[in-house]
Design a protein around this motif. Sequence first.
Motif, PDB file in Angstrom:
ATOM      1  N   LEU A 168      17.529  13.621 -18.486  1.00  0.00           N
ATOM      2  CA  LEU A 168      16.765  12.819 -19.430  1.00  0.00           C
ATOM      3  C   LEU A 168      17.253  11.354 -19.375  1.00  0.00           C
ATOM      4  O   LEU A 168      16.468  10.415 -19.292  1.00  0.00           O
ATOM      5  N   LEU A 169      18.574  11.214 -19.384  1.00  0.00           N
ATOM      6  CA  LEU A 169      19.126   9.857 -19.411  1.00  0.00           C
ATOM      7  C   LEU A 169      19.168   9.210 -18.029  1.00  0.00           C
ATOM      8  O   LEU A 169      18.858   8.031 -17.885  1.00  0.00           O
ATOM      9  N   THR A 170      19.537   9.987 -16.998  1.00  0.00           N
ATOM     10  CA  THR A 170      19.600   9.361 -15.674  1.00  0.00           C
ATOM     11  C   THR A 170      18.209   8.927 -15.216  1.00  0.00           C
ATOM     12  O   THR A 170      18.050   7.842 -14.663  1.00  0.00           O
ATOM     13  N   SER A 171      17.192   9.779 -15.470  1.00  0.00           N
ATOM     14  CA  SER A 171      15.854   9.386 -15.024  1.00  0.00           C
ATOM     15  C   SER A 171      15.406   8.123 -15.766  1.00  0.00           C
ATOM     16  O   SER A 171      14.766   7.245 -15.200  1.00  0.00           O
ATOM     17  N   LEU A 172      15.794   8.010 -17.035  1.00  0.00           N
ATOM     18  CA  LEU A 172      15.422   6.829 -17.819  1.00  0.00           C
ATOM     19  C   LEU A 172      16.130   5.569 -17.304  1.00  0.00           C
ATOM     20  O   LEU A 172      15.512   4.517 -17.130  1.00  0.00           O
ATOM     21  N   MET A 173      17.432   5.683 -17.043  1.00  0.00           N
ATOM     22  CA  MET A 173      18.177   4.523 -16.538  1.00  0.00           C
ATOM     23  C   MET A 173      17.574   4.032 -15.219  1.00  0.00           C
ATOM     24  O   MET A 173      17.537   2.840 -14.933  1.00  0.00           O
ATOM     25  N   LEU A 174      17.092   4.997 -14.424  1.00  0.00           N
ATOM     26  CA  LEU A 174      16.535   4.634 -13.122  1.00  0.00           C
ATOM     27  C   LEU A 174      15.220   3.865 -13.253  1.00  0.00           C
ATOM     28  O   LEU A 174      14.794   3.210 -12.305  1.00  0.00           O
ATOM     29  N   VAL A 175      14.588   3.921 -14.410  1.00  0.00           N
ATOM     30  CA  VAL A 175      13.389   3.100 -14.623  1.00  0.00           C
ATOM     31  C   VAL A 175      13.758   1.622 -14.548  1.00  0.00           C
ATOM     32  O   VAL A 175      13.094   0.819 -13.893  1.00  0.00           O
ATOM     33  N   TYR A 176      14.862   1.262 -15.214  1.00  0.00           N
ATOM     34  CA  TYR A 176      15.284  -0.135 -15.214  1.00  0.00           C
ATOM     35  C   TYR A 176      15.686  -0.578 -13.810  1.00  0.00           C
ATOM     36  O   TYR A 176      15.440  -1.701 -13.403  1.00  0.00           O
ATOM     37  N   VAL A 177      16.314   0.342 -13.086  1.00  0.00           N
ATOM     38  CA  VAL A 177      16.716   0.026 -11.719  1.00  0.00           C
ATOM     39  C   VAL A 177      15.477  -0.184 -10.849  1.00  0.00           C
ATOM     40  O   VAL A 177      15.397  -1.143 -10.066  1.00  0.00           O
ATOM     41  N   ALA A 178      14.492   0.717 -11.019  1.00  0.00           N
ATOM     42  CA  ALA A 178      13.256   0.619 -10.231  1.00  0.00           C
ATOM     43  C   ALA A 178      12.539  -0.708 -10.499  1.00  0.00           C
ATOM     44  O   ALA A 178      12.001  -1.346  -9.593  1.00  0.00           O
ATOM     45  N   GLN A 179      12.558  -1.094 -11.758  1.00  0.00           N
ATOM     46  CA  GLN A 179      11.916  -2.355 -12.148  1.00  0.00           C
ATOM     47  C   GLN A 179      12.535  -3.533 -11.387  1.00  0.00           C
ATOM     48  O   GLN A 179      11.820  -4.385 -10.848  1.00  0.00           O
ATOM     49  N   GLN A 180      13.851  -3.578 -11.329  1.00  0.00           N
ATOM     50  CA  GLN A 180      14.525  -4.665 -10.616  1.00  0.00           C
ATOM     51  C   GLN A 180      14.246  -4.586  -9.118  1.00  0.00           C
ATOM     52  O   GLN A 180      14.108  -5.598  -8.442  1.00  0.00           O
ATOM     53  N   LEU A 181      14.177  -3.346  -8.622  1.00  0.00           N
ATOM     54  CA  LEU A 181      13.890  -3.155  -7.197  1.00  0.00           C
ATOM     55  C   LEU A 181      12.502  -3.720  -6.871  1.00  0.00           C
ATOM     56  O   LEU A 181      12.314  -4.402  -5.857  1.00  0.00           O
ATOM     57  N   LEU A 182      11.552  -3.466  -7.755  1.00  0.00           N
ATOM     58  CA  LEU A 182      10.198  -4.003  -7.577  1.00  0.00           C
ATOM     59  C   LEU A 182      10.245  -5.531  -7.563  1.00  0.00           C
ATOM     60  O   LEU A 182       9.651  -6.175  -6.692  1.00  0.00           O
ATOM     61  N   TYR A 183      10.967  -6.109  -8.530  1.00  0.00           N
ATOM     62  CA  TYR A 183      11.084  -7.574  -8.583  1.00  0.00           C
ATOM     63  C   TYR A 183      11.669  -8.100  -7.268  1.00  0.00           C
ATOM     64  O   TYR A 183      11.206  -9.091  -6.723  1.00  0.00           O
ATOM     65  N   PHE A 184      12.697  -7.395  -6.802  1.00  0.00           N
ATOM     66  CA  PHE A 184      13.348  -7.827  -5.564  1.00  0.00           C
ATOM     67  C   PHE A 184      12.354  -7.784  -4.400  1.00  0.00           C
ATOM     68  O   PHE A 184      12.238  -8.740  -3.639  1.00  0.00           O
ATOM     69  N   MET A 185      11.611  -6.682  -4.305  1.00  0.00           N
ATOM     70  CA  MET A 185      10.687  -6.536  -3.177  1.00  0.00           C
ATOM     71  C   MET A 185       9.599  -7.615  -3.209  1.00  0.00           C
ATOM     72  O   MET A 185       9.300  -8.226  -2.187  1.00  0.00           O
ATOM     73  N   VAL A 186       8.989  -7.846  -4.367  1.00  0.00           N
ATOM     74  CA  VAL A 186       7.860  -8.782  -4.389  1.00  0.00           C
ATOM     75  C   VAL A 186       8.318 -10.241  -4.425  1.00  0.00           C
ATOM     76  O   VAL A 186       7.586 -11.129  -4.012  1.00  0.00           O
ATOM     77  N   ASN A 187       9.539 -10.484  -4.891  1.00  0.00           N
ATOM     78  CA  ASN A 187      10.027 -11.862  -4.922  1.00  0.00           C
ATOM     79  C   ASN A 187      10.698 -12.281  -3.617  1.00  0.00           C
ATOM     80  O   ASN A 187      10.632 -13.433  -3.231  1.00  0.00           O
ATOM     81  N   GLN A 188      11.381 -11.325  -2.990  1.00  0.00           N
ATOM     82  CA  GLN A 188      12.241 -11.712  -1.875  1.00  0.00           C
ATOM     83  C   GLN A 188      11.785 -11.191  -0.514  1.00  0.00           C
ATOM     84  O   GLN A 188      11.991 -11.841   0.490  1.00  0.00           O
ATOM     85  N   VAL A 189      11.237  -9.975  -0.501  1.00  0.00           N
ATOM     86  CA  VAL A 189      11.034  -9.333   0.793  1.00  0.00           C
ATOM     87  C   VAL A 189       9.583  -9.427   1.260  1.00  0.00           C
ATOM     88  O   VAL A 189       9.308  -9.796   2.389  1.00  0.00           O
ATOM     89  N   TRP A 190       8.673  -9.099   0.354  1.00  0.00           N
ATOM     90  CA  TRP A 190       7.273  -8.969   0.766  1.00  0.00           C
ATOM     91  C   TRP A 190       6.383 -10.068   0.213  1.00  0.00           C
ATOM     92  O   TRP A 190       5.169  -9.926   0.137  1.00  0.00           O
ATOM     93  N   LYS A 191       6.984 -11.162  -0.205  1.00  0.00           N
ATOM     94  CA  LYS A 191       6.165 -12.188  -0.851  1.00  0.00           C
ATOM     95  C   LYS A 191       5.105 -12.718   0.112  1.00  0.00           C
ATOM     96  O   LYS A 191       5.396 -13.046   1.262  1.00  0.00           O
ATOM     97  N   ASN A 192       3.882 -12.767  -0.362  1.00  0.00           N
ATOM     98  CA  ASN A 192       2.772 -13.278   0.442  1.00  0.00           C
ATOM     99  C   ASN A 192       2.951 -14.780   0.651  1.00  0.00           C
ATOM    100  O   ASN A 192       3.008 -15.535  -0.319  1.00  0.00           O
ATOM    101  N   PRO A 193       3.046 -15.224   1.916  1.00  0.00           N
ATOM    102  CA  PRO A 193       3.258 -16.666   2.143  1.00  0.00           C
ATOM    103  C   PRO A 193       2.118 -17.530   1.611  1.00  0.00           C
ATOM    104  O   PRO A 193       2.297 -18.729   1.404  1.00  0.00           O
ATOM    105  N   LEU A 194       0.973 -16.923   1.358  1.00  0.00           N
ATOM    106  CA  LEU A 194      -0.176 -17.703   0.890  1.00  0.00           C
ATOM    107  C   LEU A 194      -0.353 -17.641  -0.629  1.00  0.00           C
ATOM    108  O   LEU A 194      -1.346 -18.109  -1.162  1.00  0.00           O
ATOM    109  N   SER A 195       0.626 -17.054  -1.325  1.00  0.00           N
ATOM    110  CA  SER A 195       0.443 -16.888  -2.770  1.00  0.00           C
ATOM    111  C   SER A 195       1.092 -18.019  -3.565  1.00  0.00           C
ATOM    112  O   SER A 195       1.342 -17.877  -4.744  1.00  0.00           O
ATOM    113  N   PHE A 196       1.368 -19.127  -2.913  1.00  0.00           N
ATOM    114  CA  PHE A 196       1.993 -20.268  -3.575  1.00  0.00           C
ATOM    115  C   PHE A 196       3.303 -19.865  -4.253  1.00  0.00           C
ATOM    116  O   PHE A 196       3.632 -20.360  -5.319  1.00  0.00           O
TER     117      PHE A 196
END
Lengths: 359, 316, 361
Positions: free
Chosen positions: C146-174
């Motif tokens: 119950l708790l580990t799956s919940l904590m992993l939500v916050y981790v997943a959120q940061q992972l998403l931020y990392f992917m869209v901000n740093q790794v997969w950012k569209n060069p044409l999205s300003f």
Amino acid sequence: MKGLKAVLASAAAAVSLTAFGPASAQDDPFRVGYIYVGPISDHGWSYQHDQGRLAVEAHFGDQVETQYVENVAEGPDTARVLRQLASSGVDMIFATSFGFGDSVIDMAEQFPDVYFEHATGYQRADNVATYSGRFYEGRTILGNIAGQLTETNQIGYIASFPIPEVVRGINAFAIELRRVNPNAEVDVVWVNTWYNPSLEAEAATALIDQGADIIVQHTDSPAALQVAEERGVYAFGQSSDMIAFAPDAQLTAIVDDWSQYYIDRVQAAMDGTWASTDTWDDIDAGMVFMADYTNMPDNVAQDAEALEHAIVAGQRHPFQGPIYAQDGSEIVAEGQVLDDQSLLTMDYFVEGVTGSMPN
Amino acid sequence: MSGLFEFLISDLLTVSFAVAVIGAATPLLLAATGELIVERSGVLNLGVEGMMLAGALAGFAASQELSYAVGIPAAALAGALLALIFAFFSQTLLTNQVATGLALTIFGIGITKLIGEPYTGTPLEPMAPLFSESLQQIPVIGPIVFGHDPFVYLSIVGILGTWYFLFRTRAGLILRAVGEDHSSAHALGCHVVRIRYAAILAGGAFAGLGGAYMSMVKTPQWNEGMTAGSGWIALALIVFATWRPMRLWLGAYLFGALLVLQLRIQGTGVSVGVTYFLTMVPYLATIVVLVIMSWDKVALRRHAPASIGKIFKPAS
Amino acid sequence: MIRLVPRTRPSLLLQAGTSILAVLLTLLFGMIMFALLGNPPFEVLSVFLTSPLSSLFDISDLLVKAGPLILIALGLAVGYRANIWNIGAEGQFLLGSIFGMGAVLALGNPATIWAVPIVLIAGAVGGMLWAAIPAALRTAFNASELLTSLMLVYVAQQLLYFMVNQVWKNPLSFGWPETVELNEALQLPALIDGTGIHAGLIIVVTIAAVLAILTFRTTFGYRMRMAELTPKALRFAGFGEKATIWISLLLSGGLAGLAGAIELSATFEKLNDQFSLGYGFTAIIVAFLGRLNPIGIVLGGLLVGFTFVGGDWIRVSHGINDAAADVFQASLLFFVLACDLITRYRVQWVGHGHQKRVPAE
């Protein structure tokens, strides 16, 4: 009690109104809808857009009717709210977040008679205009003030996400800071959120503990100012005048003032002179507004005002050379200024900022 | 590497770090103390976040309209009021506790947003520290011992009091007995439902205080959803502490330290890309400690209230 | 005095009846709430009730909103029956979208519809992997899922931020945090032109049907339903405790991940930092509204979708705060849980000396 029948009748009328749109008579008010990404209570970005909406109401009186929908998530939910607004008979919609863009373009196609305005966007169409403010001009003034007032030569900068808007703000600030005070440095803390008062306060505390005596923020809540107030250091308001939260700590604030733009655009739409434009307005146009210069010696306030006038008069550009990169190499030569395209895609730090951007 | 070492020495072993940690940990400690009492009685209330928000709004509103002296009890009362809903559903109507707790959280988020609208964007004078200036100026001890607001002392008294109550009083013994095995406790003549009602209400009051710390002291303002997930962290802290008050105290400060630490490491200048992973650290650390604490199954069973989350219905 | 006598078999008719009662109570509560907020209660309620069905677009919105909720809830319910509390479906949903996007980019964002299954499977795998963490920690180290799956939500959120901000950012999205758009061939097509009703919803219905048959027509389903009736058993009959934990988490994680990939392909059409809409949390409500049974979950998902669309309409028509939808959903769940009492127990009034039976059926 009017009786159930009457109530139901009025309810049915309300529904049919929302579902099929009004039979637009001549003296119907012009209806303007706003969608906000955050709550209007954020006292920052969405709050200021709503202030602009209220200005429209005050200016046009009975001629215009406005409404807003707050906390609209970017993505498929955006399209839904836009369609609901448009199909309920709204004549013009201001969509005030970058992530609303794709939905705005889609809905603009489906509702060609509705005027759409998209803040901070870049995609336009026949009935879609875009607009934003050159808030970095304000950051330059903050840099000037901070450079003169800092004693520890350490400025704490609370940043949200590494998008060009934020990076541009940090750089505009740092360039002027270093011009005034070559020993000063900017320490950036990324909180990876636009709005989390508790975390913003923690970040401000950490920066102050590490020696910063001035806090700059590019997040939405006034939490950092409250910490600055309590700790006896200076800070700047963001998006709105936050002096009520920090009467002894706020030096000034960069206020997003959308009122004039909104009034002009609504007027144009009513007159039939509206056209799809791309607006990037500045201090001169009134879209970026500096709150009162407070809590600082007169000479610093005078310098800030002089700089503000110089920017308005076009004598100073926030990104005029020489500008140096973090490794000391020259990015912009003396006498040159960065063009808008470079500003819009900025993804590096200038000299004076600690921390690094990838790429 | 030497830079990091220098940072650890010069930055972490400081009074200001300790003060910042206490500030970050206090709302978590308050909320977790309440939930500890609830869970020790054999009930799992996942509505902590909702109750914290109720406390945050009530504390802020009462402080602004009346005074801080009213704000603190108002926050506790508001938390308890929300807890009463949970108690009625879970104890009287025998509903599933996980579902009811989640409903309470969503309800709390929504209802405080609706009611709290007029209070947004209005400031509140920060609360003064409890002790005089001269006491606070004693080096090191001054700011750490005397430099705080009433909530910090309340949180410490709360956790120490909870320890004393649970392990040194007869009532605490009964509460734990109910949590261990409600059927036996019932057979021995304990009023299981009544005791659980009391525990749930106490838990709500503590959660309310935790929320109020955020709206009255840390950032004296009311804003929707301002607790931003603290309630869930409080829940994790309890497992982390294997349901023991002293470990809970330590755990809350440890988590606060991690939170403050990641921000301070950033202040020394790191690449933007790293910051996402730094933000994950407190949550990952919670998982790691959870694993370490749970590893010894026997020990965990010994400390976890055996009838937690199970529905009690007296076979009358 | 009230006395509760457990029923041996809750009847389906009674379940349906109490559900309707719960909905009516919620509406009554909603009307009181609107009145207290200073709005005309009948008018608001009538907009709320009629607008989600007033046009094809609104029905489409309702279905699009209900789709991921149903899919995630279907998975969660299986574990909940055996007391496996995965409350981190939001994280598994995000991982599904990240893996889906990863597949899109790894394949070079191809203009072929045949890549769609790969994207969806990648999403399911992503969700499963994320759910495998709490499963492994639970089975190996006894850590509360119950708790580990919940904590992993916050981790997943940061992972998403990392992917869209740093790794997969569209060069044409300003510089804004979003990836490139999926090739049109990779976007699940609309079933009805001009609406948002997309092919992903067929997947949802199919999986719901399969799970319904599994639950009501197979031995495994029978065992699963038995697990619910014996709350102490941390397992499905015939399976070991560990197997039950793995089955529950992998299934719920996989379906949440699949939902993430479907959303990526059908509605968002790109990955951005706003991908987390709370579906994973709302689905928990849906699972309980549906009383953890597949058919109930489909109805519960539609009901919650209804509250979203109706809630949006009253925002537009009467300027009612979006929190009203939250309160609606929470009170709906409260009332369903409370009315459940009647289905699970016979309520008896124990008077002074004489006993009177309350007709409950």
